[in-house]
Motif scaffolding. Structure first.
Motif, short mmCIF file in Angstrom:
data_model
loop_
_atom_site.label_atom_id
_atom_site.label_comp_id
_atom_site.label_asym_id
_atom_site.label_seq_id
_atom_site.Cartn_x
_atom_site.Cartn_y
_atom_site.Cartn_z
N LYS A 143 0.85 -1.10 -0.12
CA LYS A 143 -0.14 0.15 -0.15
C LYS A 143 0.94 1.39 -0.07
N VAL A 144 0.78 2.02 -1.09
CA VAL A 144 1.59 3.29 -1.27
C VAL A 144 0.93 4.47 -1.11
N LEU A 145 1.42 5.49 -0.44
CA LEU A 145 0.93 6.91 -0.58
C LEU A 145 1.79 7.54 -1.41
N ILE A 146 1.38 8.22 -2.67
CA ILE A 146 2.10 9.26 -3.41
C ILE A 146 1.67 10.65 -2.85
N HIS A 147 2.63 11.14 -1.96
CA HIS A 147 2.20 12.21 -1.49
C HIS A 147 2.58 13.49 -2.21
N GLY A 148 1.67 14.22 -3.15
CA GLY A 148 1.86 14.98 -4.12
C GLY A 148 2.20 14.45 -5.48
N ALA A 149 1.04 14.19 -5.72
CA ALA A 149 0.97 13.14 -7.15
C ALA A 149 0.51 13.73 -8.37
N THR A 150 0.25 15.15 -8.31
CA THR A 150 -0.12 15.74 -9.31
C THR A 150 0.98 16.36 -10.57
N GLY A 151 2.22 16.32 -9.85
CA GLY A 151 3.28 16.91 -10.66
C GLY A 151 3.66 15.89 -11.42
N ALA A 152 5.16 16.36 -12.01
CA ALA A 152 5.74 15.36 -13.03
C ALA A 152 5.95 14.19 -12.45
N VAL A 153 6.73 14.29 -11.02
CA VAL A 153 7.35 13.07 -10.69
C VAL A 153 6.17 12.32 -9.92
N GLY A 154 5.14 12.90 -9.53
CA GLY A 154 3.87 12.26 -8.70
C GLY A 154 3.21 11.41 -9.64
N LEU A 155 3.03 12.00 -11.10
CA LEU A 155 1.97 11.23 -11.92
C LEU A 155 3.01 9.96 -12.60
N ALA A 156 4.31 10.27 -12.48
CA ALA A 156 5.30 9.19 -13.14
C ALA A 156 5.04 8.02 -12.21
N THR A 157 5.10 8.25 -10.68
CA THR A 157 5.19 7.37 -9.68
C THR A 157 3.76 6.74 -9.69
N VAL A 158 2.76 7.43 -9.90
CA VAL A 158 1.22 7.02 -9.83
C VAL A 158 1.16 5.86 -10.92
N GLN A 159 1.68 6.00 -12.42
CA GLN A 159 1.57 5.14 -13.22
C GLN A 159 2.38 4.05 -13.20
N LEU A 160 3.56 4.07 -12.46
CA LEU A 160 4.52 2.93 -12.19
C LEU A 160 4.04 2.09 -11.44
#
Ligand code: NAP
Length: 320
Positions: A143-160
Motif C-alpha cells: 500500500k503506497v501513498l504518493i504524497h504530491g501526485a499531481t506533478g511530473a514526478v508524482g504522476l510518473a510514480t502513480v503510473q509506475l
C-alpha cells in the motif's frame, strides 16, 4: 543555433534568446538535435542559485529532453546517428536547438513515444522509478501513498505504481488535480492541503508500506505516523526543515530514505531505462503534459513550474 541563456543567477525574466554556435562533439559525447525539452523544478534552482545548486555562465537551462542523435564521438559505440533518444542530463542545456550529452545519460525512445512525451521521462520517470523500487523497495501488493501526485514526478510514480500492482493512495492540492488522479485510475485520492488528511491512515492497520514524499519539510512528521510496521518513507522533494519524533520510527521498525537522481549509477540508470522502454512501448506509461511552450516562452515555464496547482509536465516544444 538558437538557445535561451542567462548571464548570471537571476529571475526567469532574465532569460533571453541568443544565437550561438552548435557545440562541437567530443570523442566521448553525442550531439542531439532537440525535439522537446522538459522543464523541471531543479532548472529553476540552478538558474537562481538556490537549494545548493550552482551554474556556470552564460547558462542554458534544462536537464531533460528528447530528440535525434546527429553526431557521435569517435569513442561512442552504444548510440548511432539518426537514433531517437531521451536524456536525463546533458552538458550544454536542453533549452536550445542542440545539446551535447554523455552516452550514460542518453536512452532509446520507443517509436510510439513523441519527443514531447519523451521530454517528460528523464528526470520525472527515472526519479519515480528509483524512489519507488530502488530506494523504497515497493513490492506487488504494497500500500503506497504518493504524497504530491499531481506533478511530473508524482504522476510518473502513480503510473509506475499502478502498473506494478500496488495499492495506490495519491494526494492532490486542487479539485482539478484530484480529478486528474482519478482519471489515472487512482482509487483513493486525498487532499494534501486539508489538515489531518493523513488521520485515517495513522494506525498500524490502515497505514502505508511506502510513502513517496514530494514535500518532506511539510509532511514528514505526519508521514511517520501513517506507516505500517517496516514502512518506508522515500524523500523525493524537500524545501526547508522540519522537526520529527524519531520514536515514531522505532515503534514501527520504519525507515526514512533519501532519493537523489544524481546518485543513480550509470548501471542503475540503464536498468531503469530498459524497464521504462518496455512499459512505454507496451502503453503502460503515458506522460501527462499540462502545457507546451515555444523556446522563447521558457521564462513563463520557469515561473509556472513553481506555482501551486500542478497538473502534469511542462515541456518546451522545439519543433514549433
Ligand atoms: P511539480 O511538477 O512542480 O509538482 C510538485 C508537486 O508537489 C505537486 O504534485 C504538488 O501538488 C505537490 N505539493 C504541493 N504542496 C504539497 C503538500 N503540502 N504536500 C504534498 N505535496 C505537495 O514538481 P515535480 O517535478 O513533480 O517534483 C516534485 C518535487 O521533487 C520538487 O520539489 C522537485 O524539486 C523534487 N525532485 C527531486 C528529485 C530528486 O532526485 N530527489 C528529482 C525530481 C524532482 P499540488 O500542486 O496539486 O498542490
Amino acid at each position: 543555433m538558437k538557445a535561451m541563456q542567462i548571464p548570471h543567477y537571476g529571475p526567469a525574466s532574465d532569460l533571453t534568446l541568443v544565437d550561438v554556435p552548435i557545440p562541437t562533439v567530443g570523442d566521448d559525447q553525442v550531439l542531439i538535435q532537440i525535439g522537446a525539452a522538459g522543464v523541471n523544478p531543479v532548472d529553476t534552482y540552478v538558474r537562481s542559485g538556490t537549494n545548493n545548486y550552482t551554474a556556470t555562465f552564460p547558462h542554458t537551462p534544462g536537464n531533460d529532453g528528447a530528440g535525434t542523435i546527429v553526431k557521435v564521438g569517435a569513442n561512442v559505440s552504444s548510440l548511432s546517428i539518426g537514433q531517437r533518444v531521451y536524456f536525463s542530463r546533458n552538458l550544454t542545456g536542453s533549452s536550445a536547438e542542440f545539446a551535447l550529452a554523455l552516452p550514460d545519460f542518453v536512452f532509446p525512445l520507443p517509436d510510439n513515444i513523441s519527443f514531447t512525451d519523451g521530454a517528460c521521462l528523464g528526470i520525472p520517470y527515472t526519479t519515480a522509478h528509483r524512489a519507488l523500487f530502488g530506494r523504497a523497495h515497493a513490492q506487488t501488493g504494497d500500500k503506497v501513498l504518493i504524497h504530491g501526485a499531481t506533478g511530473a514526478v508524482g504522476l510518473a510514480t502513480v503510473q509506475l505504481a499502478l502498473a506494478a500492482g500496488l495499492e495506490v493512495v495519491a494526494s492532490a492540492g486542487t479539485q482539478e488535480g484530484a480529478e486528474l488522479l482519478e482519471g489515472q485510475g487512482v482509487a483513493q485520492v486525498i487532499m494534501h492541503n486539508q489538515a489531518d488528511h493523513l488521520a485515517p491512515f495513522q494506525s498500524l492497520d490502515t497505514g502505508f508500506d511506502v510513502i513517496i514524499e514530494m514535500l518532506a519539510n511539510i509532511n514528514l512528521d505526519q508521514d511517520l505516523k501513517a506507516l505500517k510496521k517496516g514502512g518506508r518513507v522515500a524523500v523525493v522533494g524537500n524545501r526547508g526543515t522540519i522537526e520529527i519524533n524519531p520514536r515514531e520510527l522505532m515503534a514501527r521498525d520504519a525507515a526514512i530514505v533519501g532519493v537523489a537522481l544524481a546518485n543513480t549509477s550509470p548501471a542503475q540508470l540503464k536498468e531503469i531505462a530498459q524497464d521504462l522502454y518496455y512499459q512505454l512501448a507496451a502503453g503502460a506509461l503515458n506522460p501527462v503534459i499540462r502545457k507546451t511552450y515555444a523556446l522563447t516562452e521558457l521564462p513563463n515555464a520557469h515561473e509556472d513550474i513553481l506555482k501551486p496547482g500542478a497538473l502534469g509536465n511542462l515541456v518546451i516544444d522545439l519543433e514549433v
